[in-house]
Design a protein around this motif. Structure first.
Motif, PDB file in Angstrom:
ATOM      1  N   PRO A   1     -34.858  60.818 -19.857  1.00 18.10           N
ATOM      2  CA  PRO A   1     -34.746  60.855 -18.392  1.00 18.10           C
ATOM      3  C   PRO A   1     -34.290  59.499 -17.863  1.00 18.10           C
ATOM      4  CG  PRO A   1     -37.039  60.701 -19.041  1.00 18.10           C
ATOM      5  CD  PRO A   1     -36.248  60.869 -20.310  1.00 18.10           C
ATOM      6  N   SER A   2     -33.263  59.498 -17.063  1.00 20.44           N
ATOM      7  CA  SER A   2     -32.723  58.234 -16.546  1.00 20.44           C
ATOM      8  C   SER A   2     -32.033  58.467 -15.224  1.00 20.44           C
ATOM      9  CB  SER A   2     -31.734  57.630 -17.550  1.00 20.44           C
ATOM     10  OG  SER A   2     -31.128  56.478 -17.032  1.00 20.44           O
ATOM     11  N   ALA A   3     -32.175  57.516 -14.334  1.00 25.25           N
ATOM     12  CA  ALA A   3     -31.509  57.617 -13.039  1.00 25.25           C
ATOM     13  C   ALA A   3     -30.018  57.340 -13.192  1.00 25.25           C
ATOM     14  CB  ALA A   3     -32.126  56.615 -12.067  1.00 25.25           C
ATOM     15  N   GLU A   4     -29.249  57.782 -12.211  1.00 32.46           N
ATOM     16  CA  GLU A   4     -27.810  57.535 -12.203  1.00 32.46           C
ATOM     17  C   GLU A   4     -27.554  56.039 -12.031  1.00 32.46           C
ATOM     18  OE1 GLU A   4     -23.821  58.834 -12.422  1.00 32.46           O
ATOM     19  OE2 GLU A   4     -25.693  59.960 -12.707  1.00 32.46           O
ATOM     20  N   PRO A   5     -26.676  55.455 -12.854  1.00 30.81           N
ATOM     21  CA  PRO A   5     -26.386  54.024 -12.697  1.00 30.81           C
ATOM     22  C   PRO A   5     -25.851  53.701 -11.303  1.00 30.81           C
ATOM     23  CG  PRO A   5     -25.499  54.845 -14.763  1.00 30.81           C
ATOM     24  CD  PRO A   5     -25.940  56.046 -13.989  1.00 30.81           C
ATOM     25  N   LYS A   6     -26.298  52.578 -10.758  1.00 34.15           N
ATOM     26  CA  LYS A   6     -25.846  52.143  -9.436  1.00 34.15           C
ATOM     27  C   LYS A   6     -25.131  50.803  -9.545  1.00 34.15           C
ATOM     28  CE  LYS A   6     -29.663  54.412  -6.979  1.00 34.15           C
ATOM     29  NZ  LYS A   6     -30.826  54.199  -6.070  1.00 34.15           N
TER      30      LYS A   6
ATOM     31  N   SER B   1     -32.205  50.963 -14.981  1.00 38.56           N
ATOM     32  CA  SER B   1     -33.631  50.727 -14.824  1.00 38.56           C
ATOM     33  C   SER B   1     -34.006  49.514 -15.634  1.00 38.56           C
ATOM     34  CB  SER B   1     -34.427  51.945 -15.310  1.00 38.56           C
ATOM     35  OG  SER B   1     -35.810  51.652 -15.320  1.00 38.56           O
ATOM     36  N   SER B   2     -34.950  48.743 -15.135  1.00 39.84           N
ATOM     37  CA  SER B   2     -35.409  47.564 -15.867  1.00 39.84           C
ATOM     38  C   SER B   2     -36.588  47.899 -16.768  1.00 39.84           C
ATOM     39  CB  SER B   2     -35.809  46.458 -14.880  1.00 39.84           C
ATOM     40  OG  SER B   2     -36.855  46.915 -14.050  1.00 39.84           O
TER      41      SER B   2
END
Length: 442
Positions: A94-99, A401-402
């Motif tokens: 699970p990972s957010a969309e790169p910004k 994400s960090s």
């Protein structure tokens, strides 16, 4: 590597890293190409310079993954491709969309030890600058700790600043040179931070710089260091500096060679940090264990550059060499075999201090645009300096994400293929195409 080079179609790529990347080839041969460090260097080069059409993830070996690999090998040993009948796995992250990072902030940190003027001395004191970039870049930003490149150079600078601050704390031992210490950012990005740091100076400050010593990758050498310069070695000033290095290095039983590389003013690309000084007509050199300039985004603190790749003794020898040279120039001791920073004295180089800083650098990813000015690491550096200037970068970066992400592995059917690339301490790279079967989550 072939999957990356040939841009094969995959659902994703998972690279498993050994816990000890510096481990030697267990087969005991002399082929360095098989060592994890060299394999990772080649792999990271591909990841950073090739367009990769699928997501890439990194994880360290553990018991769960080892059990998974044993199961995959069992399937592969049957000689049949993974299918609905033979079984396979599905990997879910699970990972957010790169910004896009629209306005990355890069921090330069500067410290200053003012020299002592004599009575009636109206002239501006000359300045010696000691500089090191502290940031990193790599294919996996969260793993880019750069213990050697350039954590070792930054740690050496911090120790030099510490011992000279003791000398300069008393008017009786304060030299007639100003000492300027610069921890610069943007090193992997053509030393942009160094360039903007120099531009921020008043012209009189730049003109007062006698010369600058840039420290780069000084944490894993045993006998040979290299002094890289832009001016010809025959230049009287460069010749004098090199003689100073040669004299002290001979007393220490080590060797310092000189490498000349003329800068191309029509090309904005620089290979060493000192070349940014040269563009401002400031005499400078880079001291490094590297005998040749690295390529763009090479030796910037990637996956293989971990704490195991540096040793305290190498950094201590670098500090000793540079500090003795500075002291002999500042206090008029050239040609005299005087050990200013003798062991067991109040000015002795501290292995504990160096080891502590190396440990901190080696557990801190330092990709510059992701380090905010209030980051604990930046705050720690600010405790040994007093000026923090903010500059911007021309590079486009993205942040996902960090935090560490969770990898879920499913036994499934009818899933797109995913490549699992495994790297072991014996440094073999194993690629396994995974197709899929039942629904039991590990």
């Amino acid at each position: 590597s072939e999957y990356l080079a040939e841009k094969k179609h995959l659902g994703g790529l998972l690279i498993l890293l050994p816990r000890n990347i510096s481990a030697k080839n267990v087969e005991g041969n002399n082929d360095d190409k098989g060592e994890p460090k060299n394999v990772l260097a080649e792999l990271e080069k591909l990841l950073m310079h090739e367009e990769v059409p699928f997501p890439v993830y990194f994880a360290f070996h553990d018991d769960n993954l080892d059990n998974l690999l044993a199961d995959i090998r069992k399937i592969a040993s049957s000689g049949q491709p993974a299918s609905a009948s033979t079984g396979g796995y599905k990997l879910v992250v699970p990972s957010a969309e790169p910004k896009k990072v629209s306005s990355p902030t890069i921090s330069n940190i500067q410290g200053w030890l003012p020299g002592s003027k004599g009575e009636g001395d109206a002239e501006q004191l000359p300045t010696i600058a000691i500089v090191a970039n502290y940031d990193t870049f790599g294919a996996a930003p969260a793993l880019s700790v750069g213990s050697d490149s350039n954590g070792s150079g930054a740690v050496a600078l911090l120790e030099i600043a510490r011992i000279f601050s003791r000398l300069y704390s008393s008017p009786k031992t304060r030299g007639k040179f100003n000492l300027l210490f610069g921890l610069t950012s943007g090193g992997p990005y053509n030393y942009n931070g160094t360039s903007k740091w120099l531009r921020s100076f008043d012209q009189r400050v730049r003109e007062s710089i006698d010369y600058a010593i840039c420290l780069n990758s000084v944490g894993s050498w045993s006998h040979d260091l290299w002094m890289h310069v832009s001016k010809p070695p025959e230049n009287p000033y460069i010749k004098q500096i090199f003689e100073d290095f040669s004299d002290v290095s001979k007393e220490m039983g080590i060797s310092v060679g000189i490498k000349h590389k003329k800068i191309n003013v029509s090309n904005s690309r620089v290979a060493w940090e000192h070349e940014q000084f040269s563009r401002f007509r400031v005499t400078a050199l880079t001291l490094s264990e590297l005998s040749t300039p690295p390529e763009f985004l090479e030796s910037t603190g990637g996956l293989y550059d971990t704490r195991e790749s540096v040793d305290v003794e190498s950094v201590m020898r670098t500090v000793k060499l540079v500090s003795e040279i500075l002291a002999r120039q500042i206090y008029g001791l050239r040609g005299r075999n005087i050990d200013v920073f003798a062991d067991n004295s109040s000015l002795a180089i501290s292995p504990h201090y160096i080891r502590s800083w190396l440990d901190l650098f080696s557990r801190t990813p330092r990709v510059a645009p992701f380090l905010q000015k209030n980051d604990p690491f930046i705050v720690a550096l600010k405790k040994v300096a007093y000026l923090l200037s903010m500059i911007s970068s021309s590079f486009t970066l993205f942040i996902v994400s960090s935090q560490a992400m969770t990898l879920s592995i499913y036994w499934c059917r009818n899933c797109p293929s995913i490549l699992l690339m495994c790297m072991f301490k014996m440094t073999s790279l194993m690629a396994c195409s995974l197709s899929m079967m039942q629904q039991n989550q590990l």
